[in-house]
Design a protein around this motif. Sequence first.
Motif, short mmCIF file in Angstrom:
data_model
loop_
_atom_site.label_atom_id
_atom_site.label_comp_id
_atom_site.label_asym_id
_atom_site.label_seq_id
_atom_site.Cartn_x
_atom_site.Cartn_y
_atom_site.Cartn_z
N UNK A 56 0.72 -1.07 0.01
CA UNK A 56 0.05 -0.04 -0.14
C UNK A 56 0.71 1.16 0.06
N UNK A 57 1.98 1.16 0.79
CA UNK A 57 2.95 2.49 0.58
C UNK A 57 3.34 2.53 -0.56
N UNK A 58 3.27 1.75 -1.65
CA UNK A 58 4.07 2.06 -2.79
C UNK A 58 3.02 2.54 -3.88
N UNK A 59 1.97 2.77 -3.59
CA UNK A 59 0.62 3.32 -4.46
C UNK A 59 0.30 2.05 -5.24
N UNK A 60 -0.56 2.62 -6.17
CA UNK A 60 -1.28 1.55 -7.06
C UNK A 60 -0.61 0.70 -7.82
N UNK A 61 0.61 1.28 -8.47
CA UNK A 61 1.46 0.62 -9.16
C UNK A 61 2.27 -0.58 -8.50
N UNK A 62 2.77 0.11 -7.12
CA UNK A 62 3.16 -1.11 -6.45
C UNK A 62 2.54 -2.22 -6.05
N UNK A 63 1.00 -1.83 -5.73
CA UNK A 63 0.16 -2.86 -5.49
C UNK A 63 -0.15 -3.85 -6.58
N UNK A 64 -0.12 -3.34 -8.01
CA UNK A 64 -0.37 -3.95 -9.04
C UNK A 64 0.67 -5.01 -9.08
N UNK A 65 1.89 -4.60 -9.02
CA UNK A 65 3.04 -5.52 -9.32
C UNK A 65 3.08 -6.62 -8.16
N UNK A 66 2.61 -6.45 -7.19
CA UNK A 66 2.35 -7.67 -6.13
C UNK A 66 1.30 -8.38 -6.79
N UNK A 67 0.40 -7.78 -7.25
CA UNK A 67 -0.96 -8.52 -7.61
C UNK A 67 -0.17 -9.47 -9.03
N UNK A 68 0.60 -8.76 -9.82
CA UNK A 68 1.25 -9.53 -11.06
C UNK A 68 1.90 -10.94 -10.51
N UNK A 69 2.80 -10.62 -9.43
CA UNK A 69 3.58 -11.78 -8.68
C UNK A 69 2.41 -12.89 -8.41
N UNK A 70 1.52 -12.46 -7.42
CA UNK A 70 0.48 -13.57 -7.27
C UNK A 70 -0.23 -14.28 -8.38
N UNK B 297 -0.37 -6.74 -16.94
CA UNK B 297 1.06 -6.90 -16.47
C UNK B 297 1.85 -5.64 -16.60
N UNK B 298 2.57 -5.49 -15.42
CA UNK B 298 3.29 -4.27 -15.24
C UNK B 298 4.65 -4.53 -15.24
N UNK B 299 5.60 -3.85 -15.63
CA UNK B 299 7.00 -3.97 -15.43
C UNK B 299 7.42 -3.38 -14.12
N UNK B 300 8.18 -4.01 -13.36
CA UNK B 300 9.39 -5.12 -13.58
C UNK B 300 8.53 -6.41 -13.22
N UNK B 301 7.24 -6.48 -13.19
CA UNK B 301 6.64 -7.95 -12.58
C UNK B 301 6.06 -8.82 -13.40
N UNK B 302 6.39 -8.39 -14.82
CA UNK B 302 5.48 -8.85 -15.79
C UNK B 302 5.54 -10.63 -15.77
#
Length: 139
Positions: free
Chosen positions: A23-37, A93-98
């Motif tokens: 959450x502290x990394x904003x929407x993109x940070x949360x999307x990246x974690x979601x990509x990994x999941x 998908x979002x870089x760098x978690x593509x």
Amino acid sequence: MAVVKTTSAETKLLARLMRAEAEGEGSLGMLLVGNVGVNRVRSDCLDFKDINTLSQMVYQSPGGFEATTNSYFYQAAREKDITLAKRVIKGERFVPATTALWFYNPFEQSCKTQWFGQWNSGKYKSHCFYQPLASENCY
């Protein structure tokens, strides 16, 4: 169309994980974690051979997410978090978690080139992301 099967409860579970981890990394940070999941559910390799649902992915042990041990993870999912979770479930998908299957916070240090034999795919704010080697045939 979803790239992984999900239920409303699992979508909320992913939303809670994304918030608790980034959450502290904003929407993109949360999307990246979601990509990994989502990547862990989609892949069929390494530590994730028998991970077929979002619930299995979130609660995988060992190898799961530290956030599940914190009370913050157990708060109800917010609508804005659910909306982000739906985006990655639909395949955004979002870089760098593509294609990343792992991430960690090095706490003010730089990312290692490799982490447990997997290559760094980049860093976003405080998280380093790692993708499987091509020879692992994860996708």
